[in-house]
Design a protein around this motif. Structure first.
Motif, PDB file in Angstrom:
ATOM      1  N   TYR A  60       6.595 -10.805  16.350  1.00 25.18           N
ATOM      2  CA  TYR A  60       7.071 -10.383  17.665  1.00 25.18           C
ATOM      3  C   TYR A  60       8.506  -9.857  17.631  1.00 25.18           C
ATOM      4  O   TYR A  60       8.881  -9.037  18.459  1.00 25.18           O
ATOM      5  CB  TYR A  60       6.995 -11.552  18.650  1.00 25.18           C
ATOM      6  N   TYR A  61       9.312 -10.385  16.709  1.00 20.53           N
ATOM      7  CA  TYR A  61      10.726 -10.028  16.687  1.00 20.53           C
ATOM      8  C   TYR A  61      11.127  -9.304  15.403  1.00 20.53           C
ATOM      9  O   TYR A  61      12.308  -9.240  15.072  1.00 20.53           O
ATOM     10  CB  TYR A  61      11.589 -11.291  16.824  1.00 20.53           C
ATOM     11  N   ALA A  62      10.163  -8.770  14.677  1.00 17.86           N
ATOM     12  CA  ALA A  62      10.479  -8.083  13.426  1.00 17.86           C
ATOM     13  C   ALA A  62      11.442  -6.926  13.686  1.00 17.86           C
ATOM     14  O   ALA A  62      11.255  -6.135  14.612  1.00 17.86           O
ATOM     15  CB  ALA A  62       9.199  -7.558  12.783  1.00 17.86           C
ATOM     16  N   ARG A  63      12.496  -6.859  12.876  1.00 18.20           N
ATOM     17  CA  ARG A  63      13.462  -5.777  12.983  1.00 18.20           C
ATOM     18  C   ARG A  63      14.198  -5.644  11.658  1.00 18.20           C
ATOM     19  O   ARG A  63      14.282  -6.611  10.886  1.00 18.20           O
ATOM     20  CB  ARG A  63      14.461  -6.018  14.121  1.00 18.20           C
ATOM     21  N   PRO A  64      14.717  -4.477  11.349  1.00 20.35           N
ATOM     22  CA  PRO A  64      15.450  -4.315  10.088  1.00 20.35           C
ATOM     23  C   PRO A  64      16.635  -5.276  10.012  1.00 20.35           C
ATOM     24  O   PRO A  64      17.315  -5.519  11.011  1.00 20.35           O
ATOM     25  CB  PRO A  64      15.916  -2.856  10.141  1.00 20.35           C
ATOM     26  N   GLY A  65      16.846  -5.825   8.829  1.00 21.91           N
ATOM     27  CA  GLY A  65      18.004  -6.680   8.606  1.00 21.91           C
ATOM     28  C   GLY A  65      17.764  -8.146   8.856  1.00 21.91           C
ATOM     29  O   GLY A  65      18.658  -8.965   8.623  1.00 21.91           O
ATOM     30  N   VAL A  66      16.568  -8.540   9.346  1.00 23.15           N
ATOM     31  CA  VAL A  66      16.277  -9.938   9.652  1.00 23.15           C
ATOM     32  C   VAL A  66      15.007 -10.351   8.911  1.00 23.15           C
ATOM     33  O   VAL A  66      13.992  -9.654   8.978  1.00 23.15           O
ATOM     34  CB  VAL A  66      16.099 -10.175  11.161  1.00 23.15           C
TER      35      VAL A  66
END
Length: 326
Positions: A251-257
Motif C-alpha cells: 500500500y505504501y511502496a515508494r522509491p527509497g523505502v
C-alpha cells in the motif's frame, strides 16, 4: 442434544481460546464455562480442547465439531437478527471509520453488502488519522470504527479482534537492515524509531513504539510525527525507521523505502470500536456483516499452517522458504 449454553460456550471458547474472555462475553462465571465444556466433552466422549497453564487450543476433534456447528449456529443467529431488523427497521445513517488502508478495504466491502441488505440506511465512510484515533468516535462523527488495538477506554467498547497482520520495519532502502531477510525487535536499539504523536493513549504508543527492546536495551526515538505520510518522507531521507503492518509494503511502496519483516514481533491486531452509549441495530448489523466477510476468507495463520503441512509432504521447490517482501 446440545443446550444453548453448551453450544455458545463451545463456539465462543473456540474463537477466544481463553476461559475468562469467554465467560465475560457470555456474562457467566469462568467456573460455569469450565463446567459446561467438561460436560460437553463427557457427552462427546473425548477432549475438545487442550488446556495448559499458558494456552488453550482446539483438538482435532474440536476443530471438526466447530466446523460442523458454526454454520448452523450462524444461520440461527442471522434468522433471529433478520427478524429483529424486520420488526424494528434499519434506517437513517451509519458512520464508519477506519485507520489503515487495508482496514478501509474491509469496511468498504462490508458497506456495499450492508447497502444491499438495508437499502433504507445510508453508510458514510471516512479515514481516521492515527494522531487522533478516538476523537471522531467520541465526538459522534463516527458510530463505528475498525482500527489498531489495543484500546482500553472506559467509554468505548472494544469488540473482538477481526484480523491481525505481521509486522515489518520500514527503513531507507540504503540502510544495512534493508538487505536483511528479517529484523528483530533487538535491532530497534540500533536505529532511530519515528513514533506518532497526538491525542493517543500512552499504552497504545508503548505497544506500537516501544521504549525498550525485550532485552531491556533503550530504543532511540526521533521527533514525533503527526500524519502518516510524513513518516514515509522522513524514512525516505534517512531520518529514522518505523513499524508497520507487513501488508503496508503493497500500500505504501515508494522509491527509497524498504519493508523488512520482523522475525519475533507480535502481530498488529485490528478490531471494531463503538461508544458504549451508542450501540444500536445499525451497528450490530454492520458488525455481523464484517464477521461474515472475515469468516469467508481463510485466516493468514491458517494458510501458513496449511502450506507448512503441504511442504512437509513433498520436496521443497528451489525458491521455497524465502520470506516474502510484502
Amino acid at each position: 442434544m446440545l443446550e444453548r449454553l453448551e453450544l455458545e460456550a463451545f463456539l465462543v471458547l473456540a474463537e477466544e481460546l481463553h476461559f475468562g474472555r469467554t465467560a465475560e462475553r457470555l456474562h457467566v462465571t469462568t467456573g460455569r464455562i469450565s463446567q459446561t465444556i467438561k460436560k460437553l466433552e463427557r457427552q462427546v466422549g473425548a477432549p475438545l480442547f487442550e488446556r495448559t497453564s499458558r494456552a488453550v487450543r482446539l483438538t482435532e476433534l474440536g476443530q471438526r465439531l466447530r466446523a460442523d456447528l458454526r454454520p448452523a449456529y450462524e444461520q440461527i443467529g442471522t434468522g433471529l437478527e433478520q427478524a429483529i431488523i424486520a420488526a424494528r427497521g434499519i434506517t437513517g445513517t451509519l458512520k464508519v471509520g477506519f485507520s489503515a488502508l487495508w482496514s478501509g478495504d474491509l469496511v468498504v466491502t462490508a458497506a456495499d453488502l450492508f447497502r444491499v441488505r438495508y437499502p433504507d440506511c445510508e453508510v458514510h465512510i471516512q479515514e481516521v488519522q492515527l494522531g487522533d484515533p478516538l476523537g471522531p468516535l467520541r465526538a459522534g462523527e463516527l458510530d463505528l470504527q475498525l482500527t489498531e488495538f489495543p484500546i482500553d477506554e472506559p467509554d468505548i467498547t472494544a469488540g473482538p479482534v477481526i484480523f491481525s497482520e505481521p509486522r515489518a520495519l520500514m527503513v531507507p532502502d540504503r540502510h544495512p537492515l534493508a538487505r536483511r531477510e528479517t529484523v528483530s525487535l533487538e535491532d530497534l536499539a540500533d536505529v532511530i524509531l519515528l513514533p506518532m504523536t497526538g491525542n493517543i493513549p500512552d499504552y497504545w504508543l508503548d505497544y506500537h513504539y516501544p521504549q525498550r527492546t525485550p532485552a531491556g536495551r533503550p530504543i532511540p526515538h526521533g521527533p514525533p510525527i503527526t500524519y502518516w505520510q510524513e513518516v514515509l518522507s522522513h524514512i525516505h531521507v534517512g531520518k529514522g525507521v518505523s513499524v508497520v503492518a507487513a501488508r503496508g509494503a503493497r500500500y505504501y511502496a515508494r522509491p527509497g523505502v524498504a519493508f523488512v519483516p520482523f522475525s519475533d514481533a507480535p502481530p498488529i491486531e485490528y478490531g471494531l470500536l463503538w461508544r458504549k452509549t451508542g450501540e444500536n441495530t445499525r451497528i450490530r448489523a454492520f458488525i455481523q456483516i464484517i464477521h461474515e466477510i472475515r469468516r469467508s476468507v481463510p485466516r493468514e495463520d491458517e494458510v501458513r499452517r496449511h502450506k507448512s503441512r503441504m511442504a512437509g509432504r513433498r520436496p521443497p521447490r528451489p525458491d521455497e522458504g524465502r520470506r516474502p517482501t510484502s
